[in-house]
Design a protein around this motif. Structure first.
Motif: not given
Length: 156
Positions: A89-104
């Motif tokens: 779950x931690x890895x999945x959430x961290x991966x979602x946050x990569x996309x959040x950062x890309x979308x600023x």
């Protein structure tokens, strides 16, 4: 001699004569060793193609994560695991946050904040809640008291 002619002759033993090479009926596959470099287009002549930069084919050119994003994802995943999340779950959430950062997207999770203590926000008075409240751990929000956890500061 082609295969059909050999079948019609019904020879029982192997032929002692060398086989004739077959001829292509159309312009087919050309191997990389036979084609001139100009046939591969501008990529071969592009100086970036020969660059030693490991991130040259990463974001924003492709969807692949660059080195900084990978380091930040690992740091977040470890932080979330340390704070009680299951590893997957931690890895999945961290991966979602990569996309959040890309979308600023400027919203943050309490899970990323240095003020999170267990499941409570130690800076809720600064955040505007006025008292020590249960943090909304997985809800993205714009919090005036947000401060990235030290682990995240070191990786960026």
């Amino acid at each position: 001699m082609n295969w059909l002619a050999r079948l019609k002759e019904k020879t029982t033993g192997p032929s002692t004569a060398p086989a004739e090479p077959t001829k292509a009926t159309s312009a087919g596959f050309v191997s990389a060793w036979e084609a001139p470099a100009a046939d591969f287009g501008p990529v071969v002549n592009d100086p970036e193609f020969h660059s030693e930069d490991p991130d040259r084919w990463c974001w924003p050119k492709t969807e692949a994560m660059n080195g900084r994003e990978i380091d930040l994802m690992i740091a977040r995943s470890n932080l979330f695991s340390d704070r009680g999340m299951r590893t997957d779950d931690a890895e999945r959430l961290a991966d979602v946050l990569v996309n959040r950062d890309r979308e600023m997207d400027d919203r943050r999770l309490c899970m990323e904040c240095a003020h999170l203590s267990g499941r409570r926000c130690s800076a809720s008075a600064i955040a505007g809640a006025g008292q020590n409240v249960v943090a909304l751990v997985l809800l993205p929000q714009r919090c005036p008291a947000f401060k990235p956890a030290e682990v995240l500061w070191m990786s960026s």
